[in-house]
Design an enzyme around this catalytic site. Structure first.
Site, PDB file in Angstrom:
ATOM      1  N   LYS A  68       0.857  -1.190   0.000  1.00 22.50           N
ATOM      2  CA  LYS A  68       0.000   0.000   0.000  1.00 22.50           C
ATOM      3  C   LYS A  68       0.891   1.238   0.000  1.00 22.50           C
ATOM      4  CE  LYS A  68      -3.821   1.776   2.900  1.00 22.50           C
ATOM      5  NZ  LYS A  68      -4.668   1.418   4.068  1.00 22.50           N
ATOM      6  N   SER A 143      -9.518   1.256   3.347  1.00 26.17           N
ATOM      7  CA  SER A 143      -8.736   2.057   2.436  1.00 26.17           C
ATOM      8  C   SER A 143      -7.681   1.261   1.651  1.00 26.17           C
ATOM      9  CB  SER A 143      -8.038   3.167   3.225  1.00 26.17           C
ATOM     10  OG  SER A 143      -7.149   2.608   4.176  1.00 26.17           O
ATOM     11  N   SER A 167      -9.421  -1.145   7.556  1.00 27.15           N
ATOM     12  CA  SER A 167      -8.937  -0.982   6.179  1.00 27.15           C
ATOM     13  C   SER A 167      -8.234  -2.181   5.548  1.00 27.15           C
ATOM     14  CB  SER A 167      -8.008   0.222   6.096  1.00 27.15           C
ATOM     15  OG  SER A 167      -8.767   1.386   6.030  1.00 27.15           O
TER      16      SER A 167
HETATM   17  N1  GLN Z   1     -12.859   3.109   7.018  1.00 22.44           N
HETATM   18  C1  GLN Z   1     -12.195   3.616   8.181  1.00 22.44           C
HETATM   19  C2  GLN Z   1     -11.969   5.096   8.058  1.00 22.44           C
HETATM   20  O1  GLN Z   1     -12.283   5.630   7.036  1.00 22.44           O
HETATM   21  C3  GLN Z   1     -10.951   2.860   8.427  1.00 22.44           C
HETATM   22  C4  GLN Z   1      -9.758   3.399   7.789  1.00 22.44           C
HETATM   23  C5  GLN Z   1      -8.540   2.577   8.078  1.00 22.44           C
HETATM   24  O2  GLN Z   1      -8.621   1.529   8.691  1.00 22.44           O
HETATM   25  N2  GLN Z   1      -7.392   3.095   7.658  1.00 22.44           N
HETATM   26  O3  GLN Z   1     -11.483   5.713   8.957  1.00 22.44           O
END
Ligand code: GLN
Length: 479
Positions: A68, A143, A167
């Site tokens: 990532k 994400s 994420s």
């Molecule tokens: N979907 C969550 C957010 O938008 C988790 C993001 C993540 O785990 N980096 O904060």
């Protein structure tokens, strides 16, 4: 070469000399090149001449991967899918990057993501939306969108994502993969761009439980240069993957998971089937209530925004990445850089974070959230006195259509209902595929465990996986 081979299968073929390292690398390199226009999984596929000639002998010799784009790779850009870091080059390898390279892997590129890891769909990248290979009209989750989509389409055998509140697990669920959030502190954060330092953890995305366990065995361990890393002895998590469920296990089904009407009916059905399957394998099921679970989203909302606002304060044009030109003074330079560099979701979070940290609101929000966080931790601890592991769906929805949720951020935040609480408390959780929807969309469910229980989680998940065939399904059109 056959598509959709697992790390385990690739290793066997390499060991038997049925295939050569170079063949494997160029096979995946070409697949990434071929399908990237369709799925937008990679922000960069490195030039062939720039690929690391990694001759180290190790667990991943000849088995390439993708990271990532918030994980530093020395000399390469680390953009976090943000314009503000579009040209920022990492001066060193993140600890996880180094550990993987030390095992002989070759990293082929940088995976797309929601900007600064803020999002649940892959739609908040400054460099285009990533698509779900199971249905390209749908999101792959986020994400870690590019990491998940690439593994699901068989463009790479494994990828590393990062997770702050779901994420890794949520895109794993949306793409039919296995994804881990480890006990907080197990995987070093050094060299990973911080979003919410108190919950951020990198974690592997793979087709199978075995592959996931193998990568976790590489990633975990103490890092003396990272004050939040746990003193954790190295474990080979593949060792006890027998395919049998350990005896006398009790799984706690989180009641909310079945009773709330905010959950998609097909997700619920898939989860109920998983419960039945676990019972068949010999597990005891106990239905339990976690009354504070419903506060998870609110606590996460406050804590993650507060930490994001603090962490992202460093991106102001003076040290890293983009700097706005033509500013008349320093203050204007900061403002213009941040105005032009950050996307709308990141700005929303910084505004909220500064608000909850402001002196007049700190007690009402941040301090209170911290207090509820402690309650949630106590509630999990209590639950693990009664059951060995908790189980719940990973997500409340099916992979949704592109464009359907991104205009309603609050709705999107609520969809993280099941992935956020254990990140707040630092407990490990693994998402694996369950029964697919009637239209063939992946659905995941998860095991949440006491701190440091990854060995048990992997054992159980492997037993479940081996008694089903969900992990053998692959999306069409990528043969
Ligand atoms: N979907 C969550 C957010 O938008 C988790 C993001 C993540 O785990 N980096 O904060």
């Amino acid at each position: 070469m056959k598509t959709f081979l697992t790390i385990k299968e690739l290793k066997e073929k390499l060991e038997k000399k049925e295939i050569k390292k170079e063949e494997v690398i160029s096979f995946y390199y070409n697949r990434l090149k071929k399908y990237n226009d369709k799925l937008n999984v990679a922000l960069e596929i490195f030039e062939e001449k720039d690929l690391d000639k990694n001759n180290k002998q190790g667990i991943l010799s000849g088995i390439p991967g993708l990271l990532k784009d918030n994980i530093s790779q020395k000399g390469k850009i680390t953009s976090c899918a943000s314009k503000i870091l579009e040209n920022y080059k990492a001066p060193y390898d993140a600890t996880v990057t180094k550990k993987l390279k030390d095992e002989g892997t070759v990293i082929l590129g940088r995976a797309n993501m929601d900007e600064f890891a803020m999002g649940s769909s892959g739609e908040f990248s400054a460099f285009g939306i990533t698509k779900n290979p199971w249905d390209t009209n749908r999101v792959p989750g986020g994400s870690s969108s590019g990491s998940a989509s690439a593994v699901a389409a068989g463009l790479i055998p494994w990828a590393i994502g990062t997770e702050t509140g779901g994420s890794v697990r949520q895109p794993a669920a949306f793409c039919g993969l296995v994804g881990l959030y480890p006990t907080y502190g197990s995987n070093s954060r050094k060299g990973i761009v911080a979003f919410t330092s108190s919950t951020d953890q990198p974690g592997p995305l793979t087709k199978t439980v075995y592959d996931n366990a193998l990568l976790s065995s590489i990633l975990m361990g103490e890092n003396p240069n990272d004050s939040t890393s746990l003193l954790r002895p190295k474990v080979d998590f593949t060792k006890n993957l027998t395919g049998k469920l350990p005896k006398n296990l009790t799984f706690g089904v989180i009641k909310d998971a079945l009773e709330s009407d905010g959950i998609n009916a097909e997700v619920k059905k898939s989860f109920e089937l998983a419960i039945k399957q676990l019972e068949k394998l010999g597990a005891k099921i106990k239905y339990i209530e976690l009354p504070d679970l419903k506060y998870g989203i609110s606590v996460y909302f406050i804590v993650s925004r507060a930490e994001a606002a603090s962490n992202l304060a460093r991106f102001d044009g003076s040290l890293y990445g983009m700097r706005a030109q033509d500013a008349k003074d320093l203050k204007e330079m900061y403002i213009k850089t941040r105005h032009d560099g950050f996307g709308p979701e990141v700005k929303r979070r910084i505004l909220m974070g500064n608000y909850v940290l402001s002196s007049s609101h700190q007690d009402a929000y941040y301090k209170k959230a911290d207090h509820v966080r402690a309650m949630l931790r106590a509630e999990f601890e209590q639950a693990f006195k009664e059951v060995d592991l908790l189980i719940s769906p990973t997500t409340t929805t099916l992979p949704f259509e592109i464009g359907k949720m991104c205009n309603d951020p609050v709705k999107m935040y609520w969809a993280d209902y099941f992935t956020v609480p254990n990140c707040i408390t630092g407990n490990p959780a693994l998402s694996i595929p369950g029964e697919f929807s009637k239209d063939g969309l992946p659905i995941g469910f998860q095991f949440i465990g006491p701190r440091l229980s990854e060995e048990l989680i992997y054992q159980v998940a492997y037993a479940f996986e081996q008694s089903t065939d969900y992990h053998l399904k692959t999306p069409k059109g990528y043969e």
